[in-house]
Design an enzyme around this catalytic site. Structure first.
Site, mmCIF file in Angstrom:
data_model
loop_
_atom_site.group_PDB
_atom_site.id
_atom_site.type_symbol
_atom_site.label_atom_id
_atom_site.label_comp_id
_atom_site.label_asym_id
_atom_site.label_seq_id
_atom_site.Cartn_x
_atom_site.Cartn_y
_atom_site.Cartn_z
ATOM 1 N N CYS A 45 44.546 25.788 43.533
ATOM 2 C CA CYS A 45 43.550 26.792 43.905
ATOM 3 C C CYS A 45 43.467 26.879 45.432
ATOM 4 O O CYS A 45 43.325 25.862 46.108
ATOM 5 C CB CYS A 45 42.194 26.382 43.325
ATOM 6 S SG CYS A 45 40.821 27.394 43.867
ATOM 7 N N CYS A 96 35.762 25.288 41.459
ATOM 8 C CA CYS A 96 34.961 25.989 42.462
ATOM 9 C C CYS A 96 34.520 27.378 42.025
ATOM 10 O O CYS A 96 33.805 28.054 42.756
ATOM 11 C CB CYS A 96 35.715 26.060 43.796
ATOM 12 S SG CYS A 96 37.127 27.173 43.798
ATOM 13 N N CYS A 116 48.174 36.029 34.694
ATOM 14 C CA CYS A 116 48.601 36.919 35.769
ATOM 15 C C CYS A 116 47.729 36.591 36.980
ATOM 16 O O CYS A 116 46.554 36.943 37.026
ATOM 17 C CB CYS A 116 48.385 38.354 35.292
ATOM 18 S SG CYS A 116 48.996 39.580 36.417
#
Ligand code: ZN
Length: 129
Positions: A45, A96, A116
């Protein structure tokens, strides 16, 4: 002097990352730098660094966005998304809460799923040599 009132997210992220992760925008197709990345490693991330996808599950969907047929266990949260007049499933970082992309049921086997994901929402960590 006035204090900088911008929140942490805006300071921490690039404008492009901020728009995708925190404003749920979608980057233009074929614009992301990780789209054709074929190196072995892990996609994390861009907001918090939590590992999300393995390069083993990445595939070329032709959609213009990095695509994965599977997420790492318990690393993403799925949420119904009715925005833009479409019925989609939003993919969110479980740590998060940042927006990553969408999940579609038209991926390859063994899962039949296609995550996606915006390239701007990911940070690639290549496998250590
Ligand atoms: Zn995160």
């Amino acid at each position: 002097m006035l204090k900088n009132k911008k929140n942490n997210w805006e300071q921490k992220l690039t404008p492009k990352q901020y728009k995708v992760l925190r404003k749920k925008e979608t980057e233009p197709p074929f614009s992301g730098k990780l789209l054709y990345n074929k190196k072995k490693g892990v996609y994390a991330c861009a907001g918090c660094g939590q590992k999300l996808f393995s390069s083993k599950t990445k595939f070329d969907s032709g959609s213009g966005w990095p695509s994965f047929f599977k997420a790492l266990k318990n690393k993403v949260v799925l949420k119904p998304d009715h925005s833009h007049g479409m019925e989609r499933t939003e993919v969110i970082c479980s740590n998060c809460g940042s927006h990553l992309g969408h999940l579609f049921p038209d991926g390859p086997q063994p899962t039949g799923q296609r995550y996606c994901i915006n390239s701007a929402a990911l940070k690639f960590k290549s496998k250590s040599k």
